[in-house]
Design an enzyme around this catalytic site. Structure first.
Site, mmCIF file in Angstrom:
data_model
loop_
_atom_site.group_PDB
_atom_site.id
_atom_site.type_symbol
_atom_site.label_atom_id
_atom_site.label_comp_id
_atom_site.label_asym_id
_atom_site.label_seq_id
_atom_site.Cartn_x
_atom_site.Cartn_y
_atom_site.Cartn_z
ATOM 1 N N GLU A 96 42.991 34.373 75.838
ATOM 2 C CA GLU A 96 43.993 34.537 76.775
ATOM 3 C C GLU A 96 45.050 35.209 75.780
ATOM 4 O O GLU A 96 45.317 34.796 74.612
ATOM 5 C CB GLU A 96 44.419 33.450 77.554
ATOM 6 C CG GLU A 96 43.344 32.864 78.368
ATOM 7 C CD GLU A 96 43.962 31.580 79.320
ATOM 8 O OE1 GLU A 96 43.270 31.366 80.268
ATOM 9 O OE2 GLU A 96 45.151 31.330 79.395
ATOM 10 N N CYS A 109 52.228 36.818 73.101
ATOM 11 C CA CYS A 109 51.529 35.600 72.491
ATOM 12 C C CYS A 109 49.899 35.912 72.397
ATOM 13 O O CYS A 109 49.337 36.083 73.414
ATOM 14 C CB CYS A 109 51.791 34.429 73.259
ATOM 15 S SG CYS A 109 50.995 33.082 72.681
ATOM 16 N N CYS A 116 39.334 26.063 69.203
ATOM 17 C CA CYS A 116 39.855 25.577 67.983
ATOM 18 C C CYS A 116 39.194 24.336 67.397
ATOM 19 O O CYS A 116 38.963 23.686 68.125
ATOM 20 C CB CYS A 116 41.427 25.501 68.117
ATOM 21 S SG CYS A 116 41.926 25.062 66.804
ATOM 22 N N CYS A 120 43.968 19.191 68.051
ATOM 23 C CA CYS A 120 45.129 18.450 68.294
ATOM 24 C C CYS A 120 44.983 17.608 69.747
ATOM 25 O O CYS A 120 44.417 18.337 70.566
ATOM 26 C CB CYS A 120 46.614 19.286 68.299
ATOM 27 S SG CYS A 120 46.538 20.184 66.622
ATOM 28 N N CYS A 123 46.483 19.514 72.944
ATOM 29 C CA CYS A 123 46.323 20.793 73.167
ATOM 30 C C CYS A 123 44.786 21.000 73.929
ATOM 31 O O CYS A 123 43.774 20.714 73.487
ATOM 32 C CB CYS A 123 46.221 21.424 71.853
ATOM 33 S SG CYS A 123 45.845 23.227 71.828
ATOM 34 N N CYS A 345 52.337 27.268 77.047
ATOM 35 C CA CYS A 345 51.591 27.001 75.727
ATOM 36 C C CYS A 345 50.588 25.889 75.986
ATOM 37 O O CYS A 345 50.920 24.778 76.849
ATOM 38 C CB CYS A 345 52.500 26.225 74.889
ATOM 39 S SG CYS A 345 54.074 27.219 74.197
HETATM 40 N N1 SAH Z 1 46.979 26.790 66.306
HETATM 41 C C1 SAH Z 1 48.204 27.324 65.868
HETATM 42 C C2 SAH Z 1 48.889 28.364 66.931
HETATM 43 C C3 SAH Z 1 48.530 27.957 68.489
HETATM 44 S S1 SAH Z 1 49.185 26.715 69.362
HETATM 45 C C4 SAH Z 1 49.365 26.008 65.976
HETATM 46 O O1 SAH Z 1 48.813 24.805 66.265
HETATM 47 O O2 SAH Z 1 50.366 26.157 65.625
HETATM 48 C C5 SAH Z 1 51.101 27.255 69.984
HETATM 49 C C6 SAH Z 1 51.658 26.166 70.049
HETATM 50 O O3 SAH Z 1 51.588 25.539 71.290
HETATM 51 C C7 SAH Z 1 51.657 24.916 69.012
HETATM 52 O O4 SAH Z 1 52.834 24.541 68.454
HETATM 53 C C8 SAH Z 1 50.906 23.930 69.694
HETATM 54 O O5 SAH Z 1 51.106 22.832 69.133
HETATM 55 C C9 SAH Z 1 51.672 23.958 71.259
HETATM 56 N N2 SAH Z 1 50.801 23.222 72.177
HETATM 57 C C10 SAH Z 1 49.598 23.182 72.340
HETATM 58 N N3 SAH Z 1 49.171 22.434 73.337
HETATM 59 C C11 SAH Z 1 50.549 22.368 74.114
HETATM 60 C C12 SAH Z 1 50.711 21.699 75.166
HETATM 61 N N4 SAH Z 1 49.743 21.086 75.890
HETATM 62 N N5 SAH Z 1 52.027 21.618 75.717
HETATM 63 C C13 SAH Z 1 52.971 22.233 74.758
HETATM 64 N N6 SAH Z 1 52.753 22.703 73.651
HETATM 65 C C14 SAH Z 1 51.377 22.706 73.267
HETATM 66 FE FE1 SF4 Z 2 44.095 24.266 67.498
HETATM 67 FE FE2 SF4 Z 2 45.602 23.686 69.554
HETATM 68 FE FE3 SF4 Z 2 46.284 22.274 67.268
HETATM 69 FE FE4 SF4 Z 2 46.978 24.693 67.461
HETATM 70 S S1 SF4 Z 2 47.401 22.987 68.497
HETATM 71 S S2 SF4 Z 2 45.757 23.903 65.656
HETATM 72 S S3 SF4 Z 2 45.270 25.841 68.968
HETATM 73 S S4 SF4 Z 2 44.156 22.259 68.529
#
Ligand code: SAH
Ligand code: SF4
Length: 381
Positions: A96, A109, A116, A120, A123, A345
């Site tokens: 996306e 974005c 990934c 995390c 996420c 996000c």
């Molecule tokens: N992988 C990279 C970039 C993509 S994620 C990273 O982790 O930085 C972009 C941002 O969205 C990151 O800060 C991530 O932690 C945040 N994010 C992921 N899932 C989320 C959620 N469910 N609610 C709010 N922010 C989230």
């Molecule tokens: Fe990967 Fe999501 Fe963690 Fe970013 S926040 S490193 S996209 S698992």
């Protein structure tokens, strides 16, 4: 770079690569600039539209090259002006891209990987596991597609896209070469001419690659912090077990000083109710970041089915922000945009589906796991 038909996709080539390509087919290097302008400034994918390229060369190009962006599966426009594209990449997966207008600014974005590997805990992209790295053409192709959708031609005049953040799906530093090439194209005047301050790479903390980044490019850096101590960060951002906070913040400081000018690190902090949103976390964060020139961006958690997390109350968010503000930090709260098209996000899952069936899919993707040796070993090493 080469497709199944054996043709070279010119969309993802940087200027030096494009010059090399023209030399390799016995043509002059200056053709690189001409063709790049057609591709990136005018959104052209047909050699016959390149009116300053002679017919003989156009025919030659048609035989050996193509200009192919990822396939657009859907484009949604939210009531608040946010746009979201789902595009299919060569591996067959979908990713996306989201456009967020805000006054004079328009931020795109961009995704770097399908899925990934870093998992995390909050996420939804992480819950899918890793599927594939995007090619440079697929990364810059998202900018190309978005730009064309605004009909802003040439791209460098009256821009719709003023900023790009590598904050879509995937960890950009684990798809290093392709992401760096695409970011060069974002900044190049023959590409999209966006200033280095307005191209931001966000990472969860792949320390060796932060150092590597400084050797190749000078884009802005964002760090996904999410916790003020190692114990909690190990839980939320598992790569922290390999690269804990101290080494991570040192790497970010090295990157920022390599930029050699006054620029600050963006610290992203997703607020999770009763997990990392307490006053004691804000206090710990203020101490942790006291010597780090940074601005803090708080992201209230965007819920998705079966995540196990909740968004904090507005009061809790304000209390957290106020504490950091009084401690002297520049701190903003990211407002959720494009909620009606699931563009927030962490809600990016790269699938096109009936929204009522979303929760079924989350269960399905959890079973997929990671398919890449490379990504797995990035975690293990
Ligand atoms: N992988 C990279 C970039 C993509 S994620 C990273 O982790 O930085 C972009 C941002 O969205 C990151 O800060 C991530 O932690 C945040 N994010 C992921 N899932 C989320 C959620 N469910 N609610 C709010 N922010 C989230
Ligand atoms: Fe990967 Fe999501 Fe963690 Fe970013 S926040 S490193 S996209 S698992």
């Amino acid at each position: 770079m080469t497709t199944s038909a054996g043709k070279i996709n010119l969309l993802g080539l940087t200027q030096p690569e494009m010059e090399k390509f023209f030399e390799s087919i016995g043509e002059k290097r200056f053709r690189a600039g001409q063709v790049m302008k057609w591709i990136h400034h005018f959104g052209v994918d047909d050699f016959d539209a390149m009116s300053n390229v002679g017919k003989a060369l156009r025919e030659k190009l048609k035989g050996v090259a193509e200009i192919r962006g990822p396939e657009v599966v859907s484009e949604d426009i939210s009531s608040d002006g946010t746009r979201k594209w789902v595009v299919r990449v060569a591996s067959g997966s979908c990713v996306e891209t989201v456009y967020i207008p805000q006054g004079k600014r328009g931020t795109l974005c961009v995704s770097s990987q399908a899925g990934c590997a870093l998992d995390c805990s909050f996420c939804s992209t992480g819950k899918q596991g890793f599927n594939s790295n995007l090619t440079a053409a697929e990364v810059i192709g998202q900018v190309w597609i978005a730009n064309k959708s605004f009909g802003s031609v040439p791209a460098t005049v009256d821009r719709a896209i003023t900023n790009v953040v590598m904050m879509g799906m995937g960890e950009p530093l684990l798809n290093f070469d392709n992401v760096v090439a695409a970011m060069h194209l974002m900044m190049d005047d023959l590409g999209y001419g966006i200033s280095k301050r307005r191209v931001t790479l966000s990472t969860s903390g792949v320390v060796p690659m932060i150092d590597e980044l400084a050797k190749h490019i000078d884009v802005s850096l964002a760090l996904s912090l999410h916790a003020p101590n190692d114990a909690l960060r190990n839980e939320l951002v598992p790569i922290n077990k390999k690269y804990p906070l101290k080494v991570l913040l040192e790497a970010c400081q090295r990157y920022m000083s390599a930029l050699g000018e006054k620029r600050v690190l963006t610290v992203e902090y997703t607020l999770l109710k009763d997990v990392n949103d307490q006053l004691e976390h804000a206090q710990e964060m203020a101490v942790l970041l006291k010597d780090v020139p940074c601005k803090i961006n708080l992201i209230p958690f965007n819920p998705f089915p079966h995540s196990g997390y909740e968004r904090p109350s507005n009061n809790a968010i304000r209390r957290f922000q106020d504490y950091l503000h009084h401690a002297g930090f520049n701190v903003t709260v990211r407002t959720t945009r494009g909620e009606d098209i699931d563009a927030a996000c962490g809600q990016l899952v790269g699938q096109v589906m009936d929204r009522t069936r979303r929760s079924e899919r989350y269960i399905a993707v959890r079973q997929l796991g990671s398919e890449s040796e490379q990504q797995d070993s990035a975690m293990r090493n």
